[in-house]
Design a protein around this motif. Structure first.
Motif, mmCIF file in Angstrom:
data_model
loop_
_atom_site.group_PDB
_atom_site.id
_atom_site.type_symbol
_atom_site.label_atom_id
_atom_site.label_comp_id
_atom_site.label_asym_id
_atom_site.label_seq_id
_atom_site.Cartn_x
_atom_site.Cartn_y
_atom_site.Cartn_z
ATOM 1 N N SER A 294 -0.960 9.239 -32.322
ATOM 2 C CA SER A 294 -0.548 10.618 -32.051
ATOM 3 C C SER A 294 -0.242 10.748 -30.562
ATOM 4 C CB SER A 294 -1.643 11.599 -32.461
ATOM 5 O OG SER A 294 -2.864 11.265 -31.857
ATOM 6 N N ASN A 295 0.829 11.460 -30.249
ATOM 7 C CA ASN A 295 1.290 11.523 -28.850
ATOM 8 C C ASN A 295 0.522 12.579 -28.045
ATOM 9 O OD1 ASN A 295 2.477 14.024 -29.554
ATOM 10 N ND2 ASN A 295 4.325 12.992 -30.238
ATOM 11 N N ASP A 296 0.910 12.731 -26.805
ATOM 12 C CA ASP A 296 0.220 13.650 -25.894
ATOM 13 C C ASP A 296 0.357 15.116 -26.303
ATOM 14 O OD1 ASP A 296 -0.567 11.511 -24.377
ATOM 15 O OD2 ASP A 296 1.135 11.630 -22.996
ATOM 16 N N LYS A 297 1.322 15.427 -27.161
ATOM 17 C CA LYS A 297 1.495 16.806 -27.609
ATOM 18 C C LYS A 297 0.446 17.193 -28.654
ATOM 19 C CE LYS A 297 6.498 16.853 -26.776
ATOM 20 N NZ LYS A 297 7.839 17.019 -27.383
ATOM 21 N N THR A 298 -0.253 16.196 -29.178
ATOM 22 C CA THR A 298 -1.304 16.459 -30.163
ATOM 23 C C THR A 298 -2.636 16.621 -29.442
ATOM 24 O OG1 THR A 298 -0.151 15.074 -31.777
ATOM 25 C CG2 THR A 298 -2.444 15.617 -32.243
ATOM 26 N N SER A 299 -3.259 17.771 -29.610
ATOM 27 C CA SER A 299 -4.528 18.034 -28.928
ATOM 28 C C SER A 299 -5.678 17.365 -29.670
ATOM 29 C CB SER A 299 -4.783 19.541 -28.849
ATOM 30 O OG SER A 299 -4.977 20.072 -30.152
ATOM 31 N N TYR A 300 -6.817 17.242 -28.975
ATOM 32 C CA TYR A 300 -7.997 16.669 -29.613
ATOM 33 C C TYR A 300 -8.507 17.561 -30.743
ATOM 34 C CZ TYR A 300 -8.235 13.206 -25.885
ATOM 35 O OH TYR A 300 -7.956 12.176 -25.030
ATOM 36 N N ALA A 301 -8.286 18.849 -30.626
ATOM 37 C CA ALA A 301 -8.684 19.768 -31.696
ATOM 38 C C ALA A 301 -7.897 19.489 -32.968
ATOM 39 C CB ALA A 301 -8.469 21.215 -31.250
ATOM 40 N N GLU A 302 -6.606 19.216 -32.829
ATOM 41 C CA GLU A 302 -5.772 18.898 -33.992
ATOM 42 C C GLU A 302 -6.201 17.574 -34.617
ATOM 43 O OE1 GLU A 302 -1.392 20.617 -33.176
ATOM 44 O OE2 GLU A 302 -2.226 19.428 -31.518
ATOM 45 N N LEU A 303 -6.511 16.594 -33.773
ATOM 46 C CA LEU A 303 -7.004 15.309 -34.288
ATOM 47 C C LEU A 303 -8.310 15.498 -35.043
ATOM 48 C CD1 LEU A 303 -6.396 12.691 -31.433
ATOM 49 C CD2 LEU A 303 -5.276 12.822 -33.654
#
Length: 217
Positions: free
Chosen positions: A119-128
């Motif tokens: 997952s790229n930098d646009k994906t936040s840790y909350a989304e992960l």
């Protein structure tokens, strides 16, 4: 030597250490391993008691994560992920055929590794975190049979070896139901020992209360 000077140090043109990337990797690796252990150790193992699959799935997950993470900088993320699934889809273990549920768990830990690694930098840790939780909850609800009848899997040693023949399958099921008192749904041959005329069978049966099931039949 300070950390800043170490970051500036190169060997044959390669940076010795990149603190930002290491921190990024460690956070994602910890997230990946936590949810993999939840799936395999807390959900899969208590039901199936397969130690070999615990070993295999955790190593597969870790290997896939490291491959994906270290190659994620190459602009092949989507194609690489699909190619990885294609490779694993044709894997054959020569020792025995992998049952469909165990194979599903292998694919799940691959999915977890890919999600957390590329997952790229646009994906936040909350989304992960939410993505990982969604996978874990789906497995938990399905394995605890909230959507269908309760089924339990056990491995037993069976001595009436003549009944394991395909033409005697109905007799095998009837005999297992009579001798165990369980609602046997199906049975699969795990291994056969011709020296003492016994076979290991994987039986699937329904039981009203999983808490009342003993570890061994």
């Amino acid at each position: 030597m300070t950390l800043t000077s170490l970051e500036q140090l190169t060997i044959f043109g390669y940076q010795v250490i990149n603190v930002h990337n290491i921190n990024h990797m460690l956070i994602r690796l910890i997230l990946d391993l936590i949810f993999t252990l939840i799936i395999i150790r807390l959900i899969f193992f208590p039901i199936y008691k397969e130690r070999d699959y615990v070993f295999t799935t955790i190593l597969v997950n870790l290997s896939v994560f490291l491959i994906c993470f270290l190659l994620a900088s190459i602009q092949l993320q989507i194609g690489f992920a699909f190619g990885l699934f294609a490779v694993f889809s044709i894997i054959r273990y020569r020792t025995q055929q992998i049952p469909i549920r165990e194979m599903t768990y292998i694919f799940v830990v691959i999915i977890i590794a890919v999600i957390n690694a590329i997952s790229n930098d646009k994906t936040s840790y909350a989304e992960l975190l939410l993505a990982n939780i969604a996978v874990v909850m789906a497995i938990f609800f399905l394995e605890h049979n909230f959507l269908h009848g309760k089924e339990i899997v056990k491995i037993i040693v069976y001595e009436k070896i003549e009944l394991i023949k395909p033409e005697n399958y109905e007799m095998l099921i009837k005999d297992l139901r009579k001798r165990t008192g369980l609602d046997i749904q199906r049975a699969e041959i795990d291994s056969i020992n011709f020296l003492n005329d016994t076979a290991k069978l994987k039986i699937v049966y329904r039981y009203p209360d999983i808490a009342k099931i003993d570890e061994d039949i």
